[in-house]
Every structure is written in C-alpha cells, then in structure tokens.
Design a protein around this motif. Structure first.
Motif, PDB file in Angstrom:
ATOM      1  N   ARG A   1     -87.078  67.848  64.172  1.00  0.00           N
ATOM      2  CA  ARG A   1     -86.191  67.041  65.009  1.00  0.00           C
ATOM      3  C   ARG A   1     -86.990  65.640  65.938  1.00  0.00           C
ATOM      4  N   LEU A   2     -87.886  65.718  66.664  1.00  0.00           N
ATOM      5  CA  LEU A   2     -88.499  64.716  66.923  1.00  0.00           C
ATOM      6  C   LEU A   2     -89.038  64.169  66.119  1.00  0.00           C
ATOM      7  N   LEU A   3     -89.113  64.670  65.129  1.00  0.00           N
ATOM      8  CA  LEU A   3     -89.718  63.426  64.177  1.00  0.00           C
ATOM      9  C   LEU A   3     -89.257  63.228  63.038  1.00  0.00           C
TER      10      LEU A   3
ATOM     11  N   ILE B   1     -96.368  56.018  58.180  1.00  0.00           N
ATOM     12  CA  ILE B   1     -97.922  56.736  57.631  1.00  0.00           C
ATOM     13  C   ILE B   1     -98.589  57.333  59.192  1.00  0.00           C
ATOM     14  N   LEU B   2     -98.292  55.390  60.139  1.00  0.00           N
ATOM     15  CA  LEU B   2     -98.884  55.915  61.340  1.00  0.00           C
ATOM     16  C   LEU B   2     -97.390  56.529  62.265  1.00  0.00           C
ATOM     17  N   THR B   3     -96.935  56.274  62.034  1.00  0.00           N
ATOM     18  CA  THR B   3     -95.575  57.221  62.853  1.00  0.00           C
ATOM     19  C   THR B   3     -96.616  58.738  62.770  1.00  0.00           C
ATOM     20  N   LEU B   4     -96.258  58.882  61.590  1.00  0.00           N
ATOM     21  CA  LEU B   4     -97.108  60.898  61.371  1.00  0.00           C
ATOM     22  C   LEU B   4     -98.377  60.895  61.673  1.00  0.00           C
ATOM     23  N   LEU B   5     -99.292  60.010  62.557  1.00  0.00           N
ATOM     24  CA  LEU B   5    -100.768  59.664  62.946  1.00  0.00           C
ATOM     25  C   LEU B   5    -100.395  59.545  64.522  1.00  0.00           C
TER      26      LEU B   5
ATOM     27  N   ILE C   1    -105.253  55.683  49.388  1.00  0.00           N
ATOM     28  CA  ILE C   1    -106.400  55.422  50.767  1.00  0.00           C
ATOM     29  C   ILE C   1    -104.755  55.524  51.800  1.00  0.00           C
ATOM     30  N   HIS C   2    -103.241  55.328  51.353  1.00  0.00           N
ATOM     31  CA  HIS C   2    -102.353  56.211  51.987  1.00  0.00           C
ATOM     32  C   HIS C   2    -101.623  56.857  51.473  1.00  0.00           C
ATOM     33  N   GLY C   3    -102.860  57.995  50.599  1.00  0.00           N
ATOM     34  CA  GLY C   3    -102.542  59.127  50.660  1.00  0.00           C
ATOM     35  C   GLY C   3    -103.504  60.494  51.507  1.00  0.00           C
ATOM     36  N   VAL C   4    -104.411  59.858  51.756  1.00  0.00           N
ATOM     37  CA  VAL C   4    -105.422  60.260  52.340  1.00  0.00           C
ATOM     38  C   VAL C   4    -104.313  60.027  54.517  1.00  0.00           C
ATOM     39  N   TYR C   5    -104.319  59.002  54.721  1.00  0.00           N
ATOM     40  CA  TYR C   5    -103.660  59.411  55.814  1.00  0.00           C
ATOM     41  C   TYR C   5    -102.699  59.556  56.405  1.00  0.00           C
ATOM     42  N   LEU C   6    -101.384  59.559  55.096  1.00  0.00           N
ATOM     43  CA  LEU C   6    -100.250  60.279  54.637  1.00  0.00           C
ATOM     44  C   LEU C   6    -100.534  62.065  54.507  1.00  0.00           C
ATOM     45  N   LEU C   7    -102.022  62.538  54.158  1.00  0.00           N
ATOM     46  CA  LEU C   7    -102.460  64.011  54.239  1.00  0.00           C
ATOM     47  C   LEU C   7    -102.905  63.787  56.167  1.00  0.00           C
TER      48      LEU C   7
ATOM     49  N   GLY D   1    -101.936  62.670  58.889  1.00  0.00           N
ATOM     50  CA  GLY D   1    -101.270  63.183  59.446  1.00  0.00           C
ATOM     51  C   GLY D   1    -100.475  64.433  59.194  1.00  0.00           C
ATOM     52  N   LEU D   2     -99.843  64.781  58.074  1.00  0.00           N
ATOM     53  CA  LEU D   2     -99.354  65.795  58.577  1.00  0.00           C
ATOM     54  C   LEU D   2    -100.137  66.904  58.401  1.00  0.00           C
ATOM     55  N   ILE D   3    -101.501  67.171  58.449  1.00  0.00           N
ATOM     56  CA  ILE D   3    -102.192  67.935  59.102  1.00  0.00           C
ATOM     57  C   ILE D   3    -102.210  67.994  60.574  1.00  0.00           C
ATOM     58  N   LEU D   4    -102.534  66.915  61.265  1.00  0.00           N
ATOM     59  CA  LEU D   4    -102.057  66.905  63.198  1.00  0.00           C
ATOM     60  C   LEU D   4    -101.058  66.860  63.478  1.00  0.00           C
TER      61      LEU D   4
END
Length: 359
Positions: free
Chosen positions: A98-100, A282-286, A338-344, A346-349
């Motif tokens: 919900r915070l996300l 994507i930066l938001t997820l990170l 590149i976007h896929g790597v940083y998206l992944l 972010g999801l892992i973190l």
C-alpha cells in the motif's frame, strides 16, 4: 487513508521542490555564465539571454526531476523512519504494498511531466535556441561587433571593423572573410571597404551590408590565381528573414520525425526520450527500500550508494544511446535491457526489505 496519502505526497513533493530548486540553480547558473560569456565576446546579444534560458528550461527539467524525486523519497521517507512514523503507519495497517501504491501515484505525475518535456518541449526548445543562435551568427549585426576585433559569425564568415560611428549605424575600415558558396565552390572571398552600413529589403526581408569604396578578392586555396574586383558600392547579403541551417541533428527533431526516419541515430534519440519518464517509476522502486534506515544510521546513510546507483543507471543509458547511434547495438535491443535490470533490482530490494522487517 486519504489523509495519509496527502501527507506522504506533500512530504515527497515539498522535498523534491527544494532539491530540484537547488539543482536547477546550479545547472542554470552554469548555462547562464556560458551564454553571458558569449554575449561579452560579442557572439550573442544580451537581449537574447532571457529567451535562451527560458527555452532551455524543459531540458533542465527532464534531467533534474527524476533525480530530485529519487532524492526526495530517500530524504522524506528517511526522516519518517527516523521519527518512527512509518512504523506507526505499518502498525495501523499500512502494508508495504500500500505504501508503494501511494508513492507511485506522485511518481506517475512526475513521469508525465518529464515525458512532456523529453518528448515535446525539450526538442521544441532546443530547435528554437539553435535557430536563434544561428540567426544571430548569420546576421552581421552591428550590435554584436566590437571595434578592433575579428569576430566569427558562423557559416565561415569573419568580420572586422576599425570603428563605429556614434549611433552604431555605420562601420569604418571594414574587413569581411567568408567561404564561397554556389558557383564559388570552396573559394575564400575577402572583402575590404572604407565604410559600410546595413539595410533590409522590405519586399523579401533580406538583410544586406552595403559597402563603399573597396576591393573584393576571390582566392582558390592552393592556386596562384585570384580574382580582384574594385567597387564603389557593393551589397553583401547577410541573411533572409527566417533563414537558418540547423542540419540533421536528431536532438532538434520532433518525436514524430524521429519515428518516421527510423535510422540508428533517430532510434537512439527516441529511446533516450522515452527512457526519461520511464526512469521515474523504476527509481521509485529503488528508493523505497533504500530509504529505510534506523535512528543510529541517520537519513543520509544510504544517500551516497543511492546516488551512485542513479549515476550508474544514467551512465549506462548514455552509453547505450551512443552504441545505438553508432550501429554497434541493435535498436531492437536498445536501452530496454538496462531498464529491465534496474527494475528487477528494485523489485529484489523491495522484497528483501519486506522480509527484513518492512512489513
């Protein structure tokens, strides 16, 4: 829940505004100093500085806003973690998902603003500024001339005048060197005259420099033969109203034109423009897992590694853009991995943060 959403959004946007203001001040100050130096050297009129800075604003915004929003989440949520406010919200039923969701709503708004800048406003502003600069360079305007100095006005044209009269309407002891065009081919044309003044053809809008009592030389480099023309009055066309040559620079093309062209350079520029708004969510997820700190660390503990993450993301996109433009990276692959790597990442973190106590 609406109160919580408004509170969190306000904290992020206020922090983002402060960060963006500082970053814009630094970037705009650097650009303004560059333009002011050109104006001091007689390459631009002072009256054009305001217009140049205004139309550069979208290009500043598309770079500053993603970084400012990223830092804003780190600082705003970091402070909320230090004050145990996030802990209280979680205890009251605010789940990490919900915070996300609450954070992604302003992120999508910022992404829309960045997208408007990168896809439309930035190329429009860059084209306007390029035309303005080229127009000023091509027009041998007396307001730009400094007596006693050789000055480059673009298009292979260099001018010199010994002095100007009191109202700057007439030049004395004029020297003009320019690269021949049309039938002159690559000839170098040198003109000297006792005096000169500007005039504008009211029918065509063409600007002419009318020279009096001088000599015109046409020289082919490497050849011992030169043409000499003595004249009592000679008119040199400086420009036609609206005439500028901006070439095929993809940075100045509209997004629709980039899609129509479809070559490597156009696709590289198009993917760069699409990448700017895509970076924001994507930066938001990170940023969300990186903003989680404990009171002993302080809210700046993860700021440096987070900035390094952002710099690496942007650097890889720039490297990919260059590789696509050179043809060494297929446009079909492009920047998307590149976007896929940083998206992944972010999801892992985010998932790791939840397992370590983010629930």
């Amino acid at each position: 829940m609406l109160i919580v959403f408004r509170y969190l959004t306000r904290e992020i946007l206020l922090t983002m505004s402060a960060v963006a203001g500082v970053l814009l001040l630094v970037i705009m100050g650097s650009r303004f100093i560059r333009y002011f130096t050109d104006a001091a050297q007689g390459e631009l009129p002072l009256s054009a500085l305001g217009s140049l800075m205004l139309f550069h604003m979208p290009s500043f915004m598309e770079l500053v806003l993603p970084l400012a929003f990223f830092i804003a989440i780190l600082l705003a949520y970091g402070q909320l973690y230090l004050n145990s406010e996030i802990t209280v919200l979680v205890a009251c039923g605010m789940s990490p998902n919900r915070l996300l969701q609450v954070t992604l709503l302003p992120a999508l708004l910022i992404a829309a603003v960045v997208g408007a800048c990168s896809l439309w406003l930035t190329p429009y502003g860059a084209l306007h500024n390029e035309r303005l600069i080229e127009q000023q360079k091509s027009q041998l305007d007396f307001s730009l001339l400094t007596p006693g100095r050789f000055q480059d006005f673009g298009s292979g044209r260099t001018a010199y005048t010994q002095s100007l009269n009191d109202d700057h309407s007439r030049m004395e002891d004029v020297f003009i060197s320019e690269q021949g065009k049309g039938s002159d081919g690559g000839q170098q044309v040198v003109t000297r005259a006792e005096s000169g003044y500007q005039t504008v053809d009211p029918k065509t809008g063409s600007r002419f420099l009318v020279l009096s009592n001088g000599t015109r030389y046409s020289v082919d480099p490497g050849s011992p033969v030169a043409e000499r023309l003595a004249f009592g009055s000679y008119a040199v066309r400086l420009s036609t109203d609206g005439e500028t040559d901006i070439g095929d620079d993809t940075e100045l093309m509209s997004t629709a034109k980039l899609i129509d062209q479809g070559d490597d350079e156009s696709m590289a520029q198009l993917q760069w423009r699409l990448s700017m708004p895509l970076m924001v969510p994507i930066l938001t997820l990170l940023a969300l897992p990186l903003s989680r700190v404990n009171p002993r660390q302080g809210r700046f503990a993860k700021l440096l590694p987070a900035l390094f993450l952002h710099v690496s993301y942007l650097s890889l996109l720039l490297a990919a853009q260059d590789a696509i433009a050179r043809g060494s990276l297929p446009a079909g692959v492009g920047m998307w991995p590149i976007h896929g790597v940083y998206l992944l990442l972010g999801l892992i973190l985010l998932r790791r943060d939840q397992r370590q106590g983010g629930r």
